[in-house]
Design an enzyme around this catalytic site. Structure first.
Site, mmCIF file in Angstrom:
data_model
loop_
_atom_site.group_PDB
_atom_site.id
_atom_site.type_symbol
_atom_site.label_atom_id
_atom_site.label_comp_id
_atom_site.label_asym_id
_atom_site.label_seq_id
_atom_site.Cartn_x
_atom_site.Cartn_y
_atom_site.Cartn_z
ATOM 1 N N LYS A 114 5.866 28.528 10.532
ATOM 2 C CA LYS A 114 6.979 27.644 10.860
ATOM 3 C C LYS A 114 8.270 28.456 11.084
ATOM 4 C CE LYS A 114 4.483 24.002 10.965
ATOM 5 N NZ LYS A 114 3.796 23.379 9.867
HETATM 6 C C1 LIG Z 1 2.831 22.245 9.333
HETATM 7 C C2 LIG Z 1 2.941 20.777 9.444
HETATM 8 C C3 LIG Z 1 2.743 19.929 8.342
HETATM 9 C C4 LIG Z 1 2.220 20.392 7.026
HETATM 10 O O1 LIG Z 1 2.982 21.361 6.442
HETATM 11 P P1 LIG Z 1 2.437 22.181 5.167
HETATM 12 O O2 LIG Z 1 3.678 22.830 4.660
HETATM 13 O O3 LIG Z 1 1.446 23.172 5.711
HETATM 14 O O4 LIG Z 1 1.835 21.230 4.222
HETATM 15 C C5 LIG Z 1 2.971 18.572 8.506
HETATM 16 N N1 LIG Z 1 3.355 18.083 9.688
HETATM 17 C C6 LIG Z 1 3.521 18.850 10.778
HETATM 18 C C7 LIG Z 1 3.967 18.234 12.051
HETATM 19 C C8 LIG Z 1 3.302 20.234 10.691
HETATM 20 O O5 LIG Z 1 3.464 20.986 11.784
#
Ligand SMILES: *Cc1c(COP(=O)(O)O)cnc(C)c1O
Length: 365
Positions: free
Chosen positions: A175
């Site tokens: 991210k």
């Molecule tokens: C990455 C992501 C999540 C989940 O995030 P985590 O921190 O891995 O639990 C949820 N929604 C979207 C749109 C994502 O891209």
């Protein structure tokens, strides 16, 4: 590589200082990160969590979503967006995207799915591009933002994540703010914040850190909670990454602009005519309908270019088909059939992008 972290001595020092401090479970670093995140987003409160999935789960509980309720969600998202609705025993109702050019949950399609049982709407700012929040907020039901792609994006001058009643961020390794795992919820509502804080740590009225500091000696358990806490090592990395977020988001933007100039014209580029959103997370392209996507991705891989698909629609996964087999979302399905996401991260130079675009050209011929 599709994605990469941008770590240096700042993250190394941050981790080392936690190890030397001897305090690893949620404590002063997490509190510092929460303060900085609240200041950065302009939210009244920020609560750090173990990841964005647990943040979404807490958001559902705080919003009072439970059995018998419906929550309208996008199908073009990561599965956690809808799983959070199932965790609390409610029913996800999938809504269509606006168009192939704007793959964001459509206010009109949301409106068509509102019933007396609709308890909340979840929006997801795909790729960092903000949904039509004024229209969606105007529909009535409370809005929860899955802002996993959008830390640093704004909508009419306000941070994505702070527009609805609750907003959830992800700090997963790929991210824009990367801490390996980790998440956060922001809200302006004091009552919701108290609920989130309790449920993050077993429904207990005090934390180990408070007891260690002598602020408290005992605790009560006042509701059913979880262990969804962020560790101090994670918080230390997140603080270092937050300090670099704006600079890293600018680098992503530069790479995205280079893609927009150099990609072959036969590709459709979602959001291609829109200004960069502030926190571009993905570089999606749509292949012409006649191109075999698997073969295209294999030809990219032969040229050492990694690509991916964001996303397979949630309503088409086996588990979701078991729950509702008859969902049909033609625009989402066509988007998901044709989309390929190309590498995008802050370390991508314009020359890298030129090479990838040349590889795309070769893979298309
Ligand atoms: C990455 C992501 C999540 C989940 O995030 P985590 O921190 O891995 O639990 C949820 N929604 C979207 C749109 C994502 O891209």
């Amino acid at each position: 590589m599709l994605s990469d972290v941008s770590f240096d001595a700042a993250e190394e020092d941050a981790v080392l200082s936690v190890i030397r401090s001897g305090w690893l479970s949620m404590g002063p670093r997490t509190a510092e990160f929460e303060g900085k995140l609240a200041a950065y987003t302009g939210a009244g409160h920020a609560l750090a969590t173990s990841n964005c999935t647990t943040a979404l789960h807490l958001a559902m509980l705080a919003a009072g979503v439970g059995p018998g309720d419906e929550v309208i969600v996008p199908s073009l998202s990561f599965v956690a967006t809808a799983n959070a609705v199932l965790y609390v025993g409610a029913t996800p109702v999938f809504a269509e995207i606006e168009s192939l050019d704007r793959p964001l949950i459509s206010p009109r399609e949301v409106e068509a799915r509102i019933t007396p049982r609709t308890k909340a709407i979840v929006v997801m700012h795909y790729g960092g591009f903000a949904c039509q929040m004024d229209a969606i907020l105007g529909l009535g039901p409370p809005v929860i933002e899955d802002a996993a792609h959008a830390i640093g994006s704004n909508y009419r001058g306000r941070a994505c994540g702070t527009l609805g009643i609750l907003g959830c961020y992800s700090f997963f390794a790929n991210k824009n703010l990367a801490a390996g795992e980790g998440g956060a919820i922001v809200t302006n509502d004091d009552r919701l914040f108290d609920d989130l804080r309790l449920r993050r740590s077993h429904g207990m009225t005090t934390l180990s850190w408070d007891r260690f500091k002598g602020h408290a000696f005992t605790y009560d358990v006042v509701d059913l909670g979880f262990n969804f806490r962020m560790p101090e090592l994670t918080a230390a990395v997140a603080i270092a990454q937050l300090a670099k977020l704006e600079a890293n988001n600018r680098k992503r933007e530069i790479a995205a602009r280079a893609y927009l100039e150099m990609l072959p014209r036969e590709l459709e580029i979602p959001f291609g005519r829109e200004p960069e959103p502030g926190a571009r997370h993905l570089m999606p392209v749509l292949l012409p309908a006649a191109v075999d996507r698997s073969a295209f991705m294999a030809r990219l891989r032969e040229q050492r270019v990694q690509s991916s698909i964001h996303y397979a629609p949630i309503h088409q996964f086996s588990h979701y088909r078991k729950l509702a087999a008859d969902v049909s979302l033609p625009v989402t399905e066509e988007y998901a059939r044709r989309v390929v996401t190309l590498p995008l991260h802050p370390k991508r130079s314009t020359e890298d992008v030129a090479q990838i675009c040349a590889a795309v050209r070769t893979a298309l011929d």
